[in-house]
Enzyme design. Structure first.
Site, PDB file in Angstrom:
ATOM      1  N   GLN A 112       0.818  -1.210   0.000  1.00 15.36           N
ATOM      2  CA  GLN A 112       0.000   0.000   0.000  1.00 15.36           C
ATOM      3  C   GLN A 112       0.849   1.256   0.000  1.00 15.36           C
ATOM      4  O   GLN A 112       0.494   2.254  -0.625  1.00 15.36           O
ATOM      5  CB  GLN A 112      -0.930  -0.001   1.216  1.00 15.36           C
ATOM      6  CG  GLN A 112      -2.037   1.028   1.159  1.00 15.36           C
ATOM      7  CD  GLN A 112      -2.991   0.788   0.015  1.00 15.36           C
ATOM      8  OE1 GLN A 112      -3.155  -0.339  -0.435  1.00 15.36           O
ATOM      9  NE2 GLN A 112      -3.615   1.845  -0.471  1.00 15.36           N
ATOM     10  N   GLU A 113       1.971   1.214   0.708  1.00 22.53           N
ATOM     11  CA  GLU A 113       2.811   2.399   0.826  1.00 22.53           C
ATOM     12  C   GLU A 113       3.585   2.700  -0.457  1.00 22.53           C
ATOM     13  O   GLU A 113       3.687   3.850  -0.876  1.00 22.53           O
ATOM     14  CB  GLU A 113       3.807   2.213   1.981  1.00 22.53           C
ATOM     15  CG  GLU A 113       3.176   2.238   3.366  1.00 22.53           C
ATOM     16  CD  GLU A 113       2.815   3.646   3.810  1.00 22.53           C
ATOM     17  OE1 GLU A 113       3.195   4.605   3.125  1.00 22.53           O
ATOM     18  OE2 GLU A 113       2.141   3.766   4.850  1.00 22.53           O
ATOM     19  N   SER A 114       4.162   1.678  -1.076  1.00 27.83           N
ATOM     20  CA  SER A 114       5.096   1.927  -2.187  1.00 27.83           C
ATOM     21  C   SER A 114       4.907   1.020  -3.384  1.00 27.83           C
ATOM     22  O   SER A 114       5.619   1.170  -4.381  1.00 27.83           O
ATOM     23  CB  SER A 114       6.533   1.759  -1.691  1.00 27.83           C
ATOM     24  OG  SER A 114       6.773   0.400  -1.353  1.00 27.83           O
TER      25      SER A 114
END
Length: 460
Positions: free
Chosen positions: A336-338
């Site tokens: 989700q972050e990267s």
């Protein structure tokens, strides 16, 4: 420069550009943009003053009044903010008045007055049924009915919403099941949850429903074997590597553009290209190709692993176990972050796989044995994962459940403490639904859904 910088999210540069101009000479759109930039930089008091100066055209002025209320709230002036919202709700356009009522309902919930919040939401639905705020207001009103113990009212409203609003059907149907279960209708609850899993077994609400039913929402077994190789793709990848080695980034990007375009037009290259893109600066394209493959080649574990990739797996497992964390949760958060792009960098400056801020990394680095700090260390997957997990682990220990941990990771512990005071927040699912920030609420749901994929696709 100020206009261009504000469009791309370069807030500090935009602020400096606007500040260099005489305020009296700024057009209403520029004043609005300047105020938005200051709001993004947490200079809410000055932002509110600039929003108040936007008087025309009427549509922009109404939007400015609403944003002024938000800035006043952020600056701690709740009394004036509520007065602005009341005025806007009674005299604004459909969109601005509906937005004012929606925010007023949120504030009433924060104040612990859920009954008043429900009345405000129902007023919104009645007065402005055609606005984009109406359907979410109906959902929130039904949820409050459930929280207040009016289970039959909640069930009736969720059922109506599920049949009338396609985008909210999975959420409404799941909560219809929760409402029926709370009123003692076990068979009706199971039917609702079965419908959710049947309609889309890969959604956030399907994973919740499957848990209630005691079944698996996803049945894919961990995939084995490697992805196919295509000679032309392999040779292009070697060219990209050489071009990057010699600093020819523009030419390397042209090769990557061609690889992506050829993969989209030629299905025989889809899997091979997506596989070589995965875990690189082309990670987003790998996921996009995986989604195309899902449509063209069907649902298989091999395709899903392109959409939900993993890199530095050994490090994720070892560091997660050291910290007492679930590796599938860490992988879900990284996705989700990267999207597993080790070179990812956010507009705020967060870096690497787990999007660690340089200041956070610097503070944690000594505990990991890093004595000489350089922010670029965060682009190293191993270091980023180690520092990110060291940052995540205390949040896990300090929060009673994973949704609150994820919300704290995304929005900060102080906000989670405030949201946790809402009625019903002891229920992790209700807590998630009542997160007022859409970005954070969607973030928590996405990571939890991701975790289900990583749990079934990989052997941890």
């Amino acid at each position: 420069i100020a206009r261009a910088s504000s469009r791309i999210g370069s807030w500090s540069r935009a602020r400096d550009g606007f500040a260099a101009l005489p305020q009296a000479g700024l057009s209403p759109p520029d004043l609005f943009s300047y105020a938005t930039v200051l709001s993004r930089l947490n200079n809410d008091k000055q932002a509110a003053q600039l929003y108040a100066a936007v008087k025309a055209p009427s549509t922009l002025a109404l939007a400015a009044r609403y944003q002024r209320a938000r800035s006043l709230l952020a600056a701690g002036d709740g009394v004036t903010a509520r007065a602005v919202l009341r005025s806007l709700a009674s005299s604004g356009s459909d969109t601005s008045a509906a937005a004012a009522l929606s925010l007023t309902a949120d504030l009433q919930t924060d104040d612990g007055d859920d009954a008043a919040s429900r009345e405000t939401l129902l007023e919104l639905v009645k007065r402005f049924p055609a606005t984009r705020f109406a359907a979410p207001a109906r959902f929130d009103a039904a949820l409050i009915a459930l929280i207040l113990g009016n289970t039959k009212t909640a069930a009736r409203e969720f059922a109506k919403l599920a049949s009338a609003t396609r985008s909210l059907a999975p959420a409404a149907t799941y909560w219809l099941g929760r409402s029926r279960a709370s009123s003692g209708d076990v068979a009706g609850a199971r039917k609702a949850w079965t419908d959710v899993v049947r309609d889309d077994s890969t959604s956030y609400y399907a994973s919740l429903a499957a848990g209630r039913l005691g079944v698996e929402s996803m049945h894919a077994a961990p995939a084995s074997g490697s992805y196919p190789h295509v000679a032309q793709v392999d040779s292009a990848v070697r060219r990209v590597s050489l071009l990057q080695k010699f600093g020819m980034s523009a030419e390397a990007q042209m090769e990557n553009d061609r690889l992506y375009k050829d993969a989209v037009s030629d299905s025989s290259r889809l899997l091979a290209t997506a596989a070589v893109f995965s875990g690189t600066d082309q990670a987003a394209r790998a996921i996009a190709l995986g989604r195309i493959a899902l449509t063209r080649l069907g649902s298989t574990p091999q395709v899903w692993r392109l959409i939900y990739p993993v890199a530095a797996r050994d490090t994720i497992v070892s560091e997660s176990r050291r910290a007492g964390l679930d590796p599938s949760l860490v992988a879900a958060l990284i996705r989700q972050e990267s999207r597993f792009n080790p070179g990812a960098r956010s507009a705020a400056g967060a870096r690497g796989l787990m999007q660690v801020m340089p200041a956070v990394g610097k503070s944690i680095a000594p505990s990991a044995g890093i004595t000489t700090w350089n922010p670029d260390l965060l682009y190293d997957p191993g270091i980023n994962i180690e520092l990110g997990i060291r940052h995540l682990a205390p949040l896990v220990r300090s929060q009673p459940n994973i949704p609150r941990t994820l919300a704290a990771y995304n929005a900060g512990e102080s906000r989670v403490s405030r949201w946790s005071k809402k009625k019903g927040a002891d229920d992790a699912e209700i807590f998630t639904e009542r997160i007022p920030f859409t970005e954070t609420r969607d973030y928590v749901k996405s990571v939890l859904r991701n975790r289900e994929f990583y749990r079934v696709l990989y052997a941890w």
